[in-house]
Design an enzyme around this catalytic site. Structure first.
Site, short mmCIF file in Angstrom:
data_model
loop_
_atom_site.label_atom_id
_atom_site.label_comp_id
_atom_site.label_asym_id
_atom_site.label_seq_id
_atom_site.Cartn_x
_atom_site.Cartn_y
_atom_site.Cartn_z
N PRO A 122 71.54 92.83 78.37
CA PRO A 122 72.23 91.66 78.90
C PRO A 122 72.44 90.61 77.81
CG PRO A 122 70.23 92.14 80.17
CD PRO A 122 70.22 93.00 78.95
N GLU A 123 73.65 90.15 77.64
CA GLU A 123 73.91 89.04 76.73
C GLU A 123 74.09 87.77 77.57
OE1 GLU A 123 76.15 89.26 73.26
OE2 GLU A 123 75.80 91.39 72.88
N HIS A 150 60.44 101.40 88.69
CA HIS A 150 60.74 100.34 87.73
C HIS A 150 60.93 98.97 88.39
CE1 HIS A 150 61.04 103.64 85.00
NE2 HIS A 150 62.07 104.15 85.64
N ARG A 161 62.83 99.64 80.95
CA ARG A 161 62.25 99.74 79.59
C ARG A 161 61.15 98.72 79.36
NH1 ARG A 161 67.15 100.32 75.47
NH2 ARG A 161 65.41 100.67 74.04
#
Ligand SMILES: [Zn+2]
Length: 285
Positions: free
Chosen positions: A2-3, A98, A117
């Site tokens: 994500p930016e 997750h 992650r």
């Protein structure tokens, strides 16, 4: 990853659901993400009012109040984090492997943070210490704020011999410009990513600051259209389709280019600081 536009899209999705609400129950399904959660995270948030959902660079800042104590939840989505919102009455599925954090709100809405992650981060900071927090204190101006302009950018680049693309990815120069939007902004400004940073001044710095603002704003708009649709898609916030001009387009003609790709090779891909840069050698100088 994500930016800034993705994080802003998540913020805009969360704000109407969370602001003015309270945390009814905070469920942590493990002890850490990138770093351990503060031991008292759930205890400090349970029952707290949510005053505001803000953002600084790529950090979400959830301002809370409980029994006279004001804390800010500093929340980074990491490399792969996604946020899902369930309206009051929606069935919340059993947590997947997750789904590490779940916020149950007093309204009956539920917010789930999924981070396969585990590069995400959540920590708490007293509101009056936020500006001095080690994660935030060295971050430069917000690119979409009034504090960021051509002269401010030129001053930050002064004396730097590193390539301008790497310089604008330095959060001390400007907040939250990641690899993708650095390439896109330099293309829009007509500036070569290889140019030494200190040579970007005057009109060039104006162009680059303006390009950073306009490309991020356009991406946030694209995210906004995702937001309107998100209840009808899979419910995940934070990823959306934005049409890039050069990023990921090696060998293609750049938009508006009249060059013959068979001769020029089209958009070029190079490595800078271990990251891929995409640019048009004809139109970016
Ligand atoms: Zn071109």
């Amino acid at each position: 990853m994500p930016e800034l536009p993705e994080v802003e899209t998540v913020r805009r999705g969360l704000a109407p659901v969370m602001e003015g609400q309270a945390f009814a129950r905070v469920r942590l399904r493990r002890g850490d993400l990138r770093k351990p959660f503060p031991e008292d995270l759930a205890q400090r948030l349970d029952g707290a009012e949510i005053r505001h959902v803000g953002r600084r660079s790529k950090y979400l800042l959830v301002e809370t109040a409980k029994a006279g104590r004001r804390d800010v939840l500093i929340w980074h989505l990491g490399m792969s984090g996604q946020v899902r919102i369930y309206a009051p009455g929606d069935a919340v599925p059993a947590p997947g492997p997750h789904d590490h954090v779940q916020f149950d709100l007093a309204s009956g809405a539920t917010v789930v943070f999924t981070d396969p992650r585990r590069f995400g981060l959540m920590t708490l900071c007293p509101a009056d210490g936020l500006a001095a927090h080690p994660l935030l204190r060295d971050i430069g101006p917000e690119p979409l704020g009034n504090d960021f302009s051509g002269p401010v950018l030129a001053a930050a680049l002064k004396g730097k011999t590193v390539a301008v693309k790497q310089a604008i990815m330095d959060a001390r120069v400007v907040a939250g410009v990641g690899n993708i939007y650095a390439s896109e902004s330099l293309f829009r400004a007509g500036i070569s990513p290889n140019r030494q940073a200190h040579t970007v001044r005057g009109a060039r710095a104006e162009q680059l600051a303006g390009a950073i603002k306009s490309v991020l704003a356009a991406a946030i708009n694209a995210g906004g259209s995702t937001l309107r649709d998100h209840r009808t898609t899979d419910g995940g916030l934070g990823y959306f389709q934005f049409s890039f001009a050069v990023y990921g387009r090696a060998g293609e003609p750049c938009p508006g280019c009249d060059c013959d790709v068979d001769i020029t090779g089209g958009i070029r891909r190079i490595q800078q600081g271990g990251r891929s840069t995409f640019y048009c050698p004809r139109r970016q100088r």
